[in-house]
Enzyme design. Structure first.
Site, PDB file in Angstrom:
ATOM      1  N   GLY A 165       5.889 -37.548  -3.759  1.00  0.00           N
ATOM      2  CA  GLY A 165       6.269 -37.690  -5.159  1.00  0.00           C
ATOM      3  C   GLY A 165       7.730 -37.940  -5.474  1.00  0.00           C
ATOM      4  N   TYR A 202      -1.095 -47.486 -11.716  1.00  0.00           N
ATOM      5  CA  TYR A 202      -0.971 -46.063 -12.034  1.00  0.00           C
ATOM      6  C   TYR A 202      -2.251 -45.548 -12.677  1.00  0.00           C
ATOM      7  CZ  TYR A 202       0.626 -41.671 -14.027  1.00  0.00           C
ATOM      8  OH  TYR A 202       0.745 -40.349 -14.355  1.00  0.00           O
ATOM      9  N   LYS A 237       2.127 -28.384  -4.522  1.00  0.00           N
ATOM     10  CA  LYS A 237       0.792 -27.829  -4.760  1.00  0.00           C
ATOM     11  C   LYS A 237       0.911 -26.332  -5.004  1.00  0.00           C
ATOM     12  CE  LYS A 237      -1.075 -31.317  -1.687  1.00  0.00           C
ATOM     13  NZ  LYS A 237      -1.310 -31.590  -0.253  1.00  0.00           N
ATOM     14  N   GLU A 288      -2.081 -41.557   0.863  1.00  0.00           N
ATOM     15  CA  GLU A 288      -1.234 -41.522   2.056  1.00  0.00           C
ATOM     16  C   GLU A 288      -1.890 -40.641   3.105  1.00  0.00           C
ATOM     17  OE1 GLU A 288       2.356 -38.567   1.205  1.00  0.00           O
ATOM     18  OE2 GLU A 288       2.250 -40.080  -0.361  1.00  0.00           O
ATOM     19  N   ASN A 290      -1.115 -37.619   6.053  1.00  0.00           N
ATOM     20  CA  ASN A 290      -0.192 -36.644   6.633  1.00  0.00           C
ATOM     21  C   ASN A 290      -0.597 -36.382   8.073  1.00  0.00           C
ATOM     22  OD1 ASN A 290       1.043 -36.273   4.065  1.00  0.00           O
ATOM     23  ND2 ASN A 290      -0.695 -35.007   3.508  1.00  0.00           N
ATOM     24  N   ARG A 292       0.425 -33.984  10.096  1.00  0.00           N
ATOM     25  CA  ARG A 292       0.762 -32.612  10.511  1.00  0.00           C
ATOM     26  C   ARG A 292      -0.376 -31.655  10.160  1.00  0.00           C
ATOM     27  NH1 ARG A 292       2.973 -33.693   5.423  1.00  0.00           N
ATOM     28  NH2 ARG A 292       2.184 -32.240   3.856  1.00  0.00           N
ATOM     29  N   ARG A 338      -0.563 -20.350  -3.551  1.00  0.00           N
ATOM     30  CA  ARG A 338       0.738 -20.272  -2.868  1.00  0.00           C
ATOM     31  C   ARG A 338       1.655 -19.347  -3.666  1.00  0.00           C
ATOM     32  NH1 ARG A 338       2.492 -26.265  -0.723  1.00  0.00           N
ATOM     33  NH2 ARG A 338       0.411 -26.994  -0.100  1.00  0.00           N
TER      34      ARG A 338
HETATM   35  C1  MV4 Z   1      -0.144 -41.537  -8.192  1.00  0.00           C
HETATM   36  C2  MV4 Z   1      -0.613 -41.112  -9.448  1.00  0.00           C
HETATM   37  C3  MV4 Z   1      -1.307 -42.013 -10.218  1.00  0.00           C
HETATM   38  N1  MV4 Z   1      -1.512 -43.272  -9.777  1.00  0.00           N
HETATM   39  N2  MV4 Z   1      -0.380 -42.799  -7.791  1.00  0.00           N
HETATM   40  C4  MV4 Z   1       1.918 -39.178  -5.585  1.00  0.00           C
HETATM   41  C5  MV4 Z   1       2.506 -38.029  -4.895  1.00  0.00           C
HETATM   42  C6  MV4 Z   1       1.908 -36.875  -5.594  1.00  0.00           C
HETATM   43  N3  MV4 Z   1       2.674 -35.691  -5.442  1.00  0.00           N
HETATM   44  C7  MV4 Z   1       1.859 -37.367  -7.007  1.00  0.00           C
HETATM   45  N4  MV4 Z   1       1.479 -38.695  -6.881  1.00  0.00           N
HETATM   46  C8  MV4 Z   1       0.807 -39.455  -7.774  1.00  0.00           C
HETATM   47  N5  MV4 Z   1       0.543 -40.718  -7.395  1.00  0.00           N
HETATM   48  C9  MV4 Z   1      -1.044 -43.634  -8.587  1.00  0.00           C
HETATM   49  N6  MV4 Z   1      -1.256 -44.887  -8.160  1.00  0.00           N
HETATM   50  C10 MV4 Z   1      -0.347 -39.802  -9.858  1.00  0.00           C
HETATM   51  C11 MV4 Z   1       0.388 -38.988  -9.033  1.00  0.00           C
HETATM   52  C12 MV4 Z   1       0.719 -37.687  -9.591  1.00  0.00           C
HETATM   53  C13 MV4 Z   1       1.772 -37.571 -10.526  1.00  0.00           C
HETATM   54  C14 MV4 Z   1       2.528 -38.663 -10.909  1.00  0.00           C
HETATM   55  C15 MV4 Z   1       3.539 -38.512 -11.824  1.00  0.00           C
HETATM   56  C16 MV4 Z   1       3.810 -37.269 -12.390  1.00  0.00           C
HETATM   57  C17 MV4 Z   1       3.088 -36.171 -12.000  1.00  0.00           C
HETATM   58  C18 MV4 Z   1       2.057 -36.312 -11.077  1.00  0.00           C
HETATM   59  C19 MV4 Z   1       1.321 -35.194 -10.713  1.00  0.00           C
HETATM   60  C20 MV4 Z   1       0.330 -35.346  -9.803  1.00  0.00           C
HETATM   61  C21 MV4 Z   1       0.021 -36.592  -9.255  1.00  0.00           C
END
Ligand code: MV4
Length: 452
Positions: A165, A202, A237, A288, A290, A292, A338
């Site tokens: 993120g 998105y 998380k 993606e 991971n 690990r 957590r």
């Molecule tokens: C996204 C998404 C929506 N569309 N990708 C990627 C890493 C993870 N921690 C959050 N991610 C996201 N990827 C696409 N194509 C929504 C998230 C997402 C998020 C994005 C912006 C702000 C807060 C978020 C919270 C959870 C998930």
């Protein structure tokens, strides 16, 4: 089999690795920084080596120091845990060239999955469904604009070297695109020393669901089902559970089979996690991978009764998997909260000395922690102080156990996320399993959304 393993980590995961090694009859070597002289991983390992000062970059992240400790203690293998060097392809390569087994996949696969654009391409090729998106983005504004038009707004800009993120930008207005890409590049370069970014369609409120896999060095691959990880805040998380309330047994089998095929095609070995965004129970997309062992692995362990750490170590030792897909059975429900040493409102770290630490027990309760009364939560490291994990016959019983375990968990001296967890466990949407990645936004004044 391995005789002796060096644990290149600290905290609860170092203790979890020691548990697995003790059960497998493997000797353990702890490494520790000057701040961790009195830490429990040092006490419970068979040997311990101080590798440097408190700052991670001079100790747990210092590759020459870690390798030196491994050489002088004559270990067969290094377990990196999670965080620190766990997904550092260069470190895995150094281990390989020193004849020390890195407990994880080959360095080439860590490198592949670490490049989020390359991982997307490889997993698309291996048959996983993808969101519309690009490879590494051009610097030409006209090309960038055209790519976004092809995908359709809203789009999200993600860092190639990132994951988790950081450096993401959501773009809803075409007029903001080129500037957002520029900002994302700057942030990505600061955070990952890599300015490359890519675009993806998105999704407004997806669920984050990940599949656990085990793949041995003899071509056998199994999946252990999914974990629901939608309850997150600022890309950290907070609560994970297994199974997900979204998936039917048929979808679990469908996605799991695709994941196993993809792992076979890329030649993956070790344990690993394939993350997906679910738009609906049937529409899902690779996000993606991971490479690990993950923080939330216990929820999978509790419903499959498979010890993931033992299996990961046995795979690295060249053992064939002891189970086939038909042997993997899921029983009941499990959930993990957590517990971080954090201000639960501001989400800022709350280091200091824990004056009282009491962990709950009883049926269906597991606590993975390296904390104790009078221990010091250092500002130098991650603020995770305990993972509270419960399981039961079904979600209702698991939630009931989590509620009473949260009531009987006492941490004094530092602020923790315990009050936030107690509140979430009373939330009607949460209780009904109505989750998505924006679930926590309405809990806070600031929306918790990334800048768009
Ligand atoms: C996204 C998404 C929506 N569309 N990708 C990627 C890493 C993870 N921690 C959050 N991610 C996201 N990827 C696409 N194509 C929504 C998230 C997402 C998020 C994005 C912006 C702000 C807060 C978020 C919270 C959870 C998930």
């Amino acid at each position: 089999m391995f005789n002796k393993i060096l644990i290149a980590n600290r905290g609860e995961i170092a203790l979890r690795i020691i548990c697995a090694c003790k059960e497998l009859g493997i000797q353990t070597v702890a490494i520790y920084s000057e701040a961790d002289r009195h830490a429990l991983h040092v006490r419970f390992a068979d040997e311990a080596v101080c590798i440097g000062p408190a700052t991670s970059s001079e100790s747990y992240l210092n590759i020459p120091s870690v390798i030196s400790a491994a050489e002088i203690t004559n270990v067969d293998a290094i377990h990196p845990g999670y965080g620190f060097l766990a997904e550092n392809a260069h470190f895995a390569e150094v281990c390989e060239s020193c004849g020390i087994k890195f407990i994880g996949p080959r360095s080439a696969l860590i490198r592949l999955m670490g490049d989020k654009a390359a991982a997307r391409a490889a997993m698309a090729e291996a048959g996983l469904p993808m969101l519309p998106g690009t490879g590494k983005l051009s610097h030409d504004p006209a090309v960038i604009t055209m790519e976004a038009e092809n995908i359709g707004y809203p789009v999200i800009v993600k860092a190639v070297g990132g994951g988790g993120g950081r450096g993401m930008k959501i773009v809803r207005d075409p007029a903001m695109l080129v500037n957002a890409v520029h900002l994302a590049r700057t942030e990505a370069n600061k955070a990952f020393h890599n300015p490359e970014v890519y675009l993806e369609k998105y999704l407004e409120s997806p669920r984050h669901i990940e599949f656990q896999v085990l793949a041995d060095e003899h071509g056998n691959v199994v999946h252990l089902g999914e974990r629901e990880c939608s309850i997150q805040r600022r890309h950290q998380k907070l609560i994970e559970e297994a199974p997900s309330t979204l998936l039917s047994a048929e979808m679990r089998q469908h996605v799991g089979t695709l994941v196993c095929q993809a792992m076979t095609r890329v030649g993956y070995t070790s344990c690993g996690t394939v993350e997906f965004l679910f738009e609906s129970p049937e529409r899902f997309y690779f996000m993606e991978m991971n490479t690990r062992i993950q923080v939330e692995h216990p929820v999978t362990e509790l419903i499959t009764r498979i010890d993931l750490l033992k299996e990961q170590i046995l795979i690295a030792a060249g053992e064939p998997l002891p189970m086939r897909q038909d042997d993997v059975l899921w029983d009941g429900w499990s959930m993990e909260c957590r517990i971080n040493a954090e201000d639960p409102v501001k989400f800022t770290p709350s280091p200091g000395k824990i004056s009282t630490f009491h962990t709950p027990g009883g049926p269906g309760v597991r606590v993975d922690s390296a904390a104790h009364t009078e221990c010091v939560i250092s500002p130098y490291y991650d603020s995770l102080i305990a993972k509270l994990i419960t399981n039961g016959r079904d979600r209702r019983e698991t939630l009931g156990r989590m509620r009473r375990a949260l009531e009987m968990f006492v941490v004094e001296g530092v602020k923790t996320t315990l009050p936030l967890h107690r509140r979430i466990l009373q939330d009607e949407d949460f209780i009904q399993g109505r989750l998505n990645t924006h679930f926590l936004d309405h809990y806070f004044q600031d929306s918790g959304k990334a800048a768009s």
